[in-house]
Design a protein around this motif. Structure first.
Motif, mmCIF file in Angstrom:
data_model
loop_
_atom_site.group_PDB
_atom_site.id
_atom_site.type_symbol
_atom_site.label_atom_id
_atom_site.label_comp_id
_atom_site.label_asym_id
_atom_site.label_seq_id
_atom_site.Cartn_x
_atom_site.Cartn_y
_atom_site.Cartn_z
ATOM 1 N N GLY A 1 -6.535 7.387 0.427
ATOM 2 C CA GLY A 1 -5.918 7.895 -0.802
ATOM 3 C C GLY A 1 -6.915 8.445 -1.798
ATOM 4 N N GLY A 2 -8.215 8.239 -1.541
ATOM 5 C CA GLY A 2 -9.236 8.638 -2.513
ATOM 6 C C GLY A 2 -9.538 10.128 -2.463
ATOM 7 N N ARG A 3 -10.391 10.563 -3.399
ATOM 8 C CA ARG A 3 -10.800 11.984 -3.438
ATOM 9 C C ARG A 3 -11.392 12.392 -2.097
ATOM 10 N N MET A 4 -12.338 11.575 -1.582
ATOM 11 C CA MET A 4 -12.972 11.940 -0.314
ATOM 12 C C MET A 4 -12.042 11.720 0.876
ATOM 13 N N ASP B 1 -5.535 2.481 3.185
ATOM 14 C CA ASP B 1 -6.033 2.339 1.813
ATOM 15 C C ASP B 1 -5.797 0.884 1.401
ATOM 16 N N ARG B 2 -6.149 0.540 0.158
ATOM 17 C CA ARG B 2 -5.988 -0.868 -0.258
ATOM 18 C C ARG B 2 -4.493 -1.213 -0.306
ATOM 19 N N PHE C 1 -14.713 6.348 3.387
ATOM 20 C CA PHE C 1 -15.163 6.677 2.023
ATOM 21 C C PHE C 1 -14.329 5.778 1.112
ATOM 22 N N SER C 2 -14.722 4.510 1.005
ATOM 23 C CA SER C 2 -13.921 3.576 0.209
ATOM 24 C C SER C 2 -14.813 2.901 -0.830
ATOM 25 N N ALA D 1 -14.966 -2.994 0.691
ATOM 26 C CA ALA D 1 -13.980 -2.659 1.732
ATOM 27 C C ALA D 1 -14.687 -2.324 3.042
ATOM 28 N N GLY E 1 -19.641 7.133 4.423
ATOM 29 C CA GLY E 1 -20.292 7.846 3.325
ATOM 30 C C GLY E 1 -20.244 7.055 2.038
ATOM 31 N N THR F 1 -21.177 4.853 -0.942
ATOM 32 C CA THR F 1 -22.497 4.624 -1.544
ATOM 33 C C THR F 1 -22.470 3.377 -2.428
ATOM 34 N N ALA G 1 -24.426 8.232 5.853
ATOM 35 C CA ALA G 1 -25.130 9.253 5.071
ATOM 36 C C ALA G 1 -24.711 9.137 3.617
ATOM 37 N N ASP G 2 -25.691 9.177 2.729
ATOM 38 C CA ASP G 2 -25.389 9.172 1.298
ATOM 39 C C ASP G 2 -24.836 10.518 0.872
ATOM 40 N N ASN G 3 -25.076 11.530 1.697
ATOM 41 C CA ASN G 3 -24.588 12.870 1.365
ATOM 42 C C ASN G 3 -24.412 13.629 2.668
ATOM 43 N N PHE G 4 -23.203 14.127 2.910
ATOM 44 C CA PHE G 4 -22.907 14.771 4.190
ATOM 45 C C PHE G 4 -23.103 16.287 4.151
ATOM 46 N N LYS H 1 -17.358 8.300 -11.161
ATOM 47 C CA LYS H 1 -18.324 7.726 -10.211
ATOM 48 C C LYS H 1 -18.793 6.365 -10.718
HETATM 49 P P1 NAD Z 1 -12.160 7.210 -4.813
HETATM 50 O O1 NAD Z 1 -12.160 6.085 -5.778
HETATM 51 O O2 NAD Z 1 -11.418 8.463 -5.139
HETATM 52 O O3 NAD Z 1 -11.591 6.692 -3.387
HETATM 53 C C1 NAD Z 1 -11.856 5.417 -2.844
HETATM 54 C C2 NAD Z 1 -10.607 4.985 -2.104
HETATM 55 O O4 NAD Z 1 -10.880 3.752 -1.431
HETATM 56 C C3 NAD Z 1 -9.398 4.755 -3.042
HETATM 57 O O5 NAD Z 1 -8.246 5.414 -2.544
HETATM 58 C C4 NAD Z 1 -9.241 3.245 -3.004
HETATM 59 O O6 NAD Z 1 -7.894 2.821 -3.198
HETATM 60 C C5 NAD Z 1 -9.727 2.949 -1.586
HETATM 61 N N1 NAD Z 1 -9.999 1.531 -1.372
HETATM 62 C C6 NAD Z 1 -10.484 0.621 -2.257
HETATM 63 N N2 NAD Z 1 -10.514 -0.602 -1.694
HETATM 64 C C7 NAD Z 1 -10.049 -0.452 -0.429
HETATM 65 C C8 NAD Z 1 -9.816 -1.366 0.636
HETATM 66 N N3 NAD Z 1 -10.083 -2.665 0.519
HETATM 67 N N4 NAD Z 1 -9.306 -0.870 1.797
HETATM 68 C C9 NAD Z 1 -9.031 0.446 1.934
HETATM 69 N N5 NAD Z 1 -9.207 1.363 0.939
HETATM 70 C C10 NAD Z 1 -9.719 0.908 -0.225
HETATM 71 O O7 NAD Z 1 -13.692 7.518 -4.523
HETATM 72 P P2 NAD Z 1 -14.329 8.817 -3.815
HETATM 73 O O8 NAD Z 1 -14.794 9.781 -4.834
HETATM 74 O O9 NAD Z 1 -13.427 9.268 -2.721
HETATM 75 O O10 NAD Z 1 -15.651 8.165 -3.193
HETATM 76 C C11 NAD Z 1 -15.602 7.100 -2.271
HETATM 77 C C12 NAD Z 1 -17.022 6.707 -1.895
HETATM 78 O O11 NAD Z 1 -17.669 7.803 -1.233
HETATM 79 C C13 NAD Z 1 -17.929 6.385 -3.103
HETATM 80 O O12 NAD Z 1 -18.814 5.333 -2.743
HETATM 81 C C14 NAD Z 1 -18.692 7.680 -3.333
HETATM 82 O O13 NAD Z 1 -19.931 7.497 -3.996
HETATM 83 C C15 NAD Z 1 -18.883 8.119 -1.899
HETATM 84 N N6 NAD Z 1 -19.145 9.554 -1.704
HETATM 85 C C16 NAD Z 1 -20.010 9.868 -0.709
HETATM 86 C C17 NAD Z 1 -20.248 11.185 -0.383
HETATM 87 C C18 NAD Z 1 -21.162 11.493 0.774
HETATM 88 O O14 NAD Z 1 -21.357 12.681 1.130
HETATM 89 N N7 NAD Z 1 -21.741 10.465 1.428
HETATM 90 C C19 NAD Z 1 -19.619 12.206 -1.092
HETATM 91 C C20 NAD Z 1 -18.725 11.868 -2.114
HETATM 92 C C21 NAD Z 1 -18.485 10.524 -2.402
#
Ligand code: NAD
Length: 266
Positions: free
Chosen positions: A11-14, A35-36, A76-77, A81, A99, A101, A123-126, A160
């Protein structure tokens, strides 16, 4: 053969961007999304969630119920989680692309332990651009050495939660490698008040948070009379999502181990 994929944090942005990226590929199939338990997207069809045709896959509120055995998980959670998911992934024999972080050293160790039984790519950044930027930052540090004061500046959107970003830390590690030093011993994470002149050989970090900035990183090498700046600007988080989807298509055929994005670019 198409790689079956389960998205954790759907459900998150990523998570949503990853589901879009999977729909663009022929060699990956979304089979599960989690998702949660109290997340607002639980029970929704994944296709409808991202504005596409119904996918026939609904978001589950439990990884235990939602995970399809052997499917590659793209995560990406949150750090908590992710760590909670590892035993389930190991039992199911599911490769992991992550991904997320902001992991502590202890959480990183737990991930490393899991990679002894399942393939894990973290990866910290894809984005390809950041892989290149890290190579350039390392080279710049090697060439300029102690002549340059190195500062790493990053900017991200207001939601963030970790700082400095995982990418800024990764760039910092690349600079430290180029200088032949350990980042933890040489980093200045914050400056406030009467901090005195800049220490020699320090790697400084600055963090900006605001608006909808997707992600910007600069490695600044400041010398007397000149400076070199390496900057990467992400304008669309689909670059990360496409990188993670590509990694998932590749990781399924690898033996257990801890992989980096560079491994699939070789
Ligand atoms: P976000 O808050 O929009 O999404 C996180 C999602 O995880 C939410 O939908 C949340 O409900 C869900 N979540 C929380 N607890 C959970 C659980 N127990 N089980 C399942 N789902 C759960 O955040 P975002 O912007 O999508 O970023 C997520 C992570 O990815 C962050 O750590 C961010 O820093 C990282 N990120 C990494 C990269 C990369 O290239 N590596 C790029 C962007 C973001």
């Amino acid at each position: 053969m198409s790689t079956k994929v389960c998205v954790l944090g759907a459900g998150g942005r990523m998570g949503q961007s990853v589901m879009r990226a999977l729909s663009e590929r022929q060699d990956t199939t979304l089979v599960a999304a989690v998702d949660r338990p109290d997340g607002p997207v639980v029970g929704r069809d994944c296709g409808a969630l991202i504005g596409l045709e119904p996918a026939g896959v609904t978001v589950s509120g439990s990884l235990e119920d939602g995970l399809v055995a052997g499917a590659t998980v793209i995560d990406f959670s949150t750090p908590a989680a992710l760590v909670a998911a590892l035993p389930l992934l190991q039992d199911a024999g599911s490769p992991l692309v992550t991904g997320t972080t902001g992991l502590t050293d202890e959480q990183l160790q737990t991930l490393e332990q899991a990679s002894r039984t399942i393939p894990v790519l973290r990866a910290d950044n894809f984005s390809v651009g950041v892989v290149l930027m890290r190579m350039l930052a390392r080279k710049a540090a090697e060439v300029l050495g102690q002549q340059a004061d190195v500062e790493i500046i990053e900017a991200h959107h207001r939601r963030k939660v970790d700082a400095p970003s995982g990418t800024a830390l990764a760039i910092g590690r690349s600079v430290a490698q180029g200088l032949g030093v350990d980042l933890q011993d040489h980093a200045d994470w914050t400056r406030y008040g009467q901090v005195g002149p800049r220490g020699e050989g320090r790697i400084g970090f600055s963090v900006i948070r605001g608006g909808d900035i997707v992600g910007e990183h600069t490695a600044l090498f400041a010398m007397d009379g000149e400076r070199v700046e390496l900057t990467h600007r992400a304008t669309d988080r689909m670059i990360f999502a496409r990188g993670a989807a590509r990694a998932a298509a590749w990781l399924g055929s690898q033996p257990p181990g801890l992989y980096e994005l560079e491994d699939l670019m070789r």
